[in-house]
Design a protein around this motif. Sequence first.
Motif, PDB file in Angstrom:
ATOM      1  N   GLN A  59       2.616 -16.155 -27.008  1.00  0.00           N
ATOM      2  CA  GLN A  59       0.825 -15.735 -26.311  1.00  0.00           C
ATOM      3  C   GLN A  59       0.261 -14.331 -26.643  1.00  0.00           C
ATOM      4  N   GLU A  60      -1.208 -14.552 -27.074  1.00  0.00           N
ATOM      5  CA  GLU A  60      -1.425 -12.885 -27.511  1.00  0.00           C
ATOM      6  C   GLU A  60      -2.837 -12.926 -26.303  1.00  0.00           C
ATOM      7  N   VAL A  61      -3.348 -11.382 -26.565  1.00  0.00           N
ATOM      8  CA  VAL A  61      -4.095 -11.506 -25.899  1.00  0.00           C
ATOM      9  C   VAL A  61      -5.553 -11.753 -26.495  1.00  0.00           C
ATOM     10  N   ILE A  62      -6.495 -12.265 -25.490  1.00  0.00           N
ATOM     11  CA  ILE A  62      -7.664 -13.211 -26.177  1.00  0.00           C
ATOM     12  C   ILE A  62      -8.879 -11.947 -25.532  1.00  0.00           C
ATOM     13  N   SER A  63      -9.090 -11.978 -26.344  1.00  0.00           N
ATOM     14  CA  SER A  63     -10.644 -10.841 -26.076  1.00  0.00           C
ATOM     15  C   SER A  63     -12.242 -10.757 -26.594  1.00  0.00           C
ATOM     16  N   THR A  64     -11.986 -11.908 -27.086  1.00  0.00           N
ATOM     17  CA  THR A  64     -13.435 -13.125 -27.452  1.00  0.00           C
ATOM     18  C   THR A  64     -13.824 -13.342 -26.569  1.00  0.00           C
ATOM     19  N   GLY A  65     -15.378 -13.878 -26.602  1.00  0.00           N
ATOM     20  CA  GLY A  65     -16.049 -14.876 -25.963  1.00  0.00           C
ATOM     21  C   GLY A  65     -16.138 -14.032 -24.498  1.00  0.00           C
ATOM     22  N   PRO A  66     -15.881 -14.942 -23.209  1.00  0.00           N
ATOM     23  CA  PRO A  66     -16.377 -14.624 -22.036  1.00  0.00           C
ATOM     24  C   PRO A  66     -15.335 -13.074 -21.544  1.00  0.00           C
ATOM     25  N   TYR A  67     -14.161 -13.186 -22.938  1.00  0.00           N
ATOM     26  CA  TYR A  67     -12.930 -12.080 -22.378  1.00  0.00           C
ATOM     27  C   TYR A  67     -13.642 -11.125 -22.775  1.00  0.00           C
ATOM     28  N   SER A  68     -14.928 -11.278 -23.686  1.00  0.00           N
ATOM     29  CA  SER A  68     -15.410  -9.203 -24.062  1.00  0.00           C
ATOM     30  C   SER A  68     -15.884  -9.107 -22.948  1.00  0.00           C
TER      31      SER A  68
END
Length: 237
Positions: free
Chosen positions: A156-165
């Motif tokens: 698992q990786e940290v998601i920081s794109t889309g709504p996570y931004s």
Amino acid sequence: MNVGREQLDNQFVNLKQLGVTAVVRLLAAIVLLGLMFCLPAGTIQYWQAWAYIAILIVPASAVMVYLLRKDPELLARRMKTREEEREQKKIVKLSYVFFFLAFLIPGFDRRYGWSEVPLMIVGVADAVVLLGYLLFVLVLRENRYASRVIEVAEGQEVISTGPYSVVRHPMYLANLLIYVFSPLALGSFWATPILTLGTVVMLVHRIRNEEEVLAEKLDGYREFVQRTRFRLIPGVW
């Protein structure tokens, strides 16, 4: 060759079991929601309840079919219900009791006429509930590790794109939209403050504990927290 065939057969069986489980849970949700709304209302002629159920179940069915075909691992993650974290277990148990009781109020409101929500407000609330579900789908599209329970999967990786931004927990923002506007969609003013307060309290506690777990177990999450300031609502918290 036999080993490969056995693996394919096992995969088919697992997919079939996953599909059956998902369908059974979906049907159970329809029955449970119908009983929760119509029994207190004393009638099945409760169009707000049936519209609300359709708004939840129809897109949920489409998402279930899509994930079963394209990403069964994500569907399996979304099917998990057993929390490993002690604090999360307490929060989940309390939330089950609270939401069950809170969703009984609209039916009693319908039966005894405690409040009358205008048709236009019901329609707007239905639209916001659907918008919340669409945000939920967007989160699933962006993050295939979006499990129902608090866990860190292998790889698992940290998601920081889309709504996570925008916010660190967009799925909980989707939940907030759905729950806060559910009473109005069901034609009840009385249930609105109760469900709103309960939802906010539950999400705040869940998010605080979840971030402690992720900061400890997920590489890069502390840096993500520094980049994305707001947890749930942009500009607020």
